[in-house]
Scaffold this active site. Structure first.
Site, PDB file in Angstrom:
ATOM      1  N   GLU A  83      -1.974  -1.547  -5.291  1.00  0.00           N
ATOM      2  CA  GLU A  83      -3.239  -0.877  -5.548  1.00  0.00           C
ATOM      3  C   GLU A  83      -3.182  -0.222  -6.920  1.00  0.00           C
ATOM      4  O   GLU A  83      -2.120   0.223  -7.358  1.00  0.00           O
ATOM      5  CB  GLU A  83      -3.510   0.179  -4.474  1.00  0.00           C
ATOM      6  CG  GLU A  83      -2.375   1.176  -4.361  1.00  0.00           C
ATOM      7  CD  GLU A  83      -2.542   2.147  -3.212  1.00  0.00           C
ATOM      8  OE1 GLU A  83      -3.682   2.376  -2.809  1.00  0.00           O
ATOM      9  OE2 GLU A  83      -1.529   2.649  -2.743  1.00  0.00           O
ATOM     10  N   CYS A  91     -11.162  -1.794  14.024  1.00  0.00           N
ATOM     11  CA  CYS A  91     -12.417  -2.292  13.481  1.00  0.00           C
ATOM     12  C   CYS A  91     -13.537  -2.120  14.510  1.00  0.00           C
ATOM     13  O   CYS A  91     -13.376  -2.510  15.668  1.00  0.00           O
ATOM     14  CB  CYS A  91     -12.260  -3.762  13.115  1.00  0.00           C
ATOM     15  SG  CYS A  91     -13.777  -4.484  12.478  1.00  0.00           S
ATOM     16  N   CYS A 104     -11.853  -3.942   7.240  1.00  0.00           N
ATOM     17  CA  CYS A 104     -11.065  -4.696   8.211  1.00  0.00           C
ATOM     18  C   CYS A 104     -10.467  -5.907   7.511  1.00  0.00           C
ATOM     19  O   CYS A 104     -11.186  -6.700   6.912  1.00  0.00           O
ATOM     20  CB  CYS A 104     -11.948  -5.140   9.379  1.00  0.00           C
ATOM     21  SG  CYS A 104     -11.103  -6.250  10.522  1.00  0.00           S
ATOM     22  N   ASP A 153      -2.031   1.616   7.284  1.00  0.00           N
ATOM     23  CA  ASP A 153      -1.477   1.294   5.972  1.00  0.00           C
ATOM     24  C   ASP A 153      -1.235  -0.206   5.813  1.00  0.00           C
ATOM     25  O   ASP A 153      -1.405  -0.765   4.737  1.00  0.00           O
ATOM     26  CB  ASP A 153      -0.177   2.074   5.730  1.00  0.00           C
ATOM     27  CG  ASP A 153      -0.423   3.580   5.605  1.00  0.00           C
ATOM     28  OD1 ASP A 153      -1.462   3.947   5.014  1.00  0.00           O
ATOM     29  OD2 ASP A 153       0.396   4.358   6.110  1.00  0.00           O
ATOM     30  N   ASP A 165       0.845  -1.195   0.000  1.00  0.00           N
ATOM     31  CA  ASP A 165       0.000   0.000   0.000  1.00  0.00           C
ATOM     32  C   ASP A 165       0.874   1.235   0.000  1.00  0.00           C
ATOM     33  O   ASP A 165       1.868   1.310   0.706  1.00  0.00           O
ATOM     34  CB  ASP A 165      -0.904   0.024   1.235  1.00  0.00           C
ATOM     35  CG  ASP A 165      -1.811   1.251   1.229  1.00  0.00           C
ATOM     36  OD1 ASP A 165      -2.475   1.483   0.205  1.00  0.00           O
ATOM     37  OD2 ASP A 165      -1.851   1.970   2.237  1.00  0.00           O
TER      38      ASP A 165
HETATM   39 ZN   LIG Z   1     -12.897  -6.559  12.019  1.00  0.00          ZN
END
Ligand SMILES: [Zn+2]
Length: 396
Positions: free
Chosen positions: A263, A346, A327, A356, A179
């Site tokens: 990405e 999360c 997540c 990241d 990333d």
């Molecule tokens: Zn999660």
């Protein structure tokens, strides 16, 4: 590109500068012509038509005629390629070239000749200028073309368009996700954070000092020229450092992993601009982040290109919208998952990680999440990068 420092004699330097001037003139004419053509004015001239126009221009201007036709024609070919790259979505729209800024010209075909002189020196052929010596810092690749450039610090280089040798995969079947972070240059799904070296604090300080002095210096004065030279040298050193970093990390990844997922930048850019900036604090902070991003955006393109050359067929581009909000453990997507720029937490399972790294893990898993929650590649592809490099920074 492997680059070598050219050592032209003073006389040759003048000849090289003339070539730069001609190439720039031809290129800028093509840019101007192209910008004049809108869809209401029919089709812009083709490459062949432009070549015919160049022949006419050479007949009309003695100074242009005195230059090398092959170098001028090649400038048109470069422009043609630049337009195709732009429509292919991989590059920016070709723009005007300014005198003294990243100037250069290309030598191709039977003109492109390199000879070894001894262990430390070789020479390359430049039409109308002759043999120009360069210092051999490492093995010179097989040559079909090269580009002669003059950087803002006034240094001449010759760059051979050599594709780096592919690196053998480890054969472990291991996949890594990468990333492009804002705070760090590259976060790996393994949890590694790799930072591209930026300017040292002392260098930044010096740069600011010189820029302040430059603002006060009289236009056209010797003092002003001297300050500009210093600033240019400092930036050139910085850019070299970033290039070295890209070479090192791309080789490292190609050697350690069988599949490398990155990405798809164009998509990410699009989502970023729609979402607005994440960081809200004071002006200075945002300025810095923007600067940082611009540097990284420049470096990222080179990084992915190098990866694809060193690990051909092993690099996958993941259209990775929302990777930063998902997540990587339970798959929950929520904007509240982002505790801060740096920390991911999360809301469903409580998983906490470097933001990241969490994104890199989603990329490694190849999860493409669109804004509607389904999977697949989001439709519109943004052709022009949102972030342009600040004018005082050279590209990587
Ligand atoms: Zn999660």
């Amino acid at each position: 590109m492997s680059r070598y420092r050219l050592s032209p004699t003073p006389g040759q330097g003048v000849g090289l500068e003339e070539h730069c001037g001609h190439a720039r003139y031809v290129w800028n004419l093509a840019v101007e012509q192209r910008s004049w053509w809108t869809r209401y004015r029919g089709k812009p001239p083709t490459h062949l038509e432009r070549c015919r126009q160049l022949t006419d221009a050479r007949a009309g201007f003695d100074w242009l005629k005195a230059g090398s036709q092959t170098i001028q024609q090649q400038a048109l070919r470069d422009f043609d390629q630049a337009v195709r790259n732009f429509f292919g979505g991989s590059h920016r729209r070709p723009t005007f070239r300014k005198r003294g800024q990243s100037e250069g010209f290309q030598v191709v075909g039977k003109n492109a000749r390199v000879e070894k002189l001894n262990r430390r020196w070789s020479r390359c052929w430049v039409p109308k200028t002759g043999w120009v010596k360069f210092r051999v810092s490492r093995k010179v690749p097989d040559v079909r073309s090269y580009r002669v450039t003059r950087d803002r610090a006034g240094r001449w280089h010759v760059a051979f368009a050599a594709v780096p040798m592919p690196v053998d995969p480890p054969g472990t079947g291991e996949v890594v996700g990468v990333d492009r972070g804002v705070a760090v240059s590259a976060a790996l799904s393994t949890g590694e954070l790799r930072t591209c070296p930026g300017p040292l604090p002392t260098e930044t300080e010096r740069l600011h000092r010189w820029q302040r002095r430059l603002a006060r210096a009289t236009r056209g004065s010797n003092r002003r020229g001297r300050i500009q030279g210093r600033i240019a040298r400092l930036k050139a050193r910085e850019a070299d450092r970033r290039k070295d970093w890209v070479e090192t990390i791309s080789t490292d990844l190609a050697r350690r992993f069988d599949v490398i997922r990155v990405e798809d930048l164009r998509v990410k850019n699009m989502t970023r601009s729609a979402r607005g900036t994440v960081e809200k604090p004071g002006k200075q902070v945002r300025q810095k982040a923007g600067l940082n991003r611009a540097i990284l955006a420049n470096g990222w393109g080179l990084f992915v290109r190098r990866l694809e050359q060193k690990a051909p067929g092993r690099v996958e581009r993941i259209p990775a919208a929302l990777t930063s909000q998902r997540c990587s453990t339970c798959g929950q997507v929520a904007s509240g998952n982002r505790e801060s720029q740096a920390v991911f937490r999360c809301v469903a399972c409580g998983h906490t990680a470097n933001a990241d790294v969490n994104a890199a893990r989603n990329i490694a898993a190849g999860r493409a999440v669109t804004a509607r929650g389904g999977t697949g590649s989001p439709e519109p592809v943004n052709r022009e990068p949102q972030h342009r490099a600040p004018p005082h920074l050279t590209g990587v």
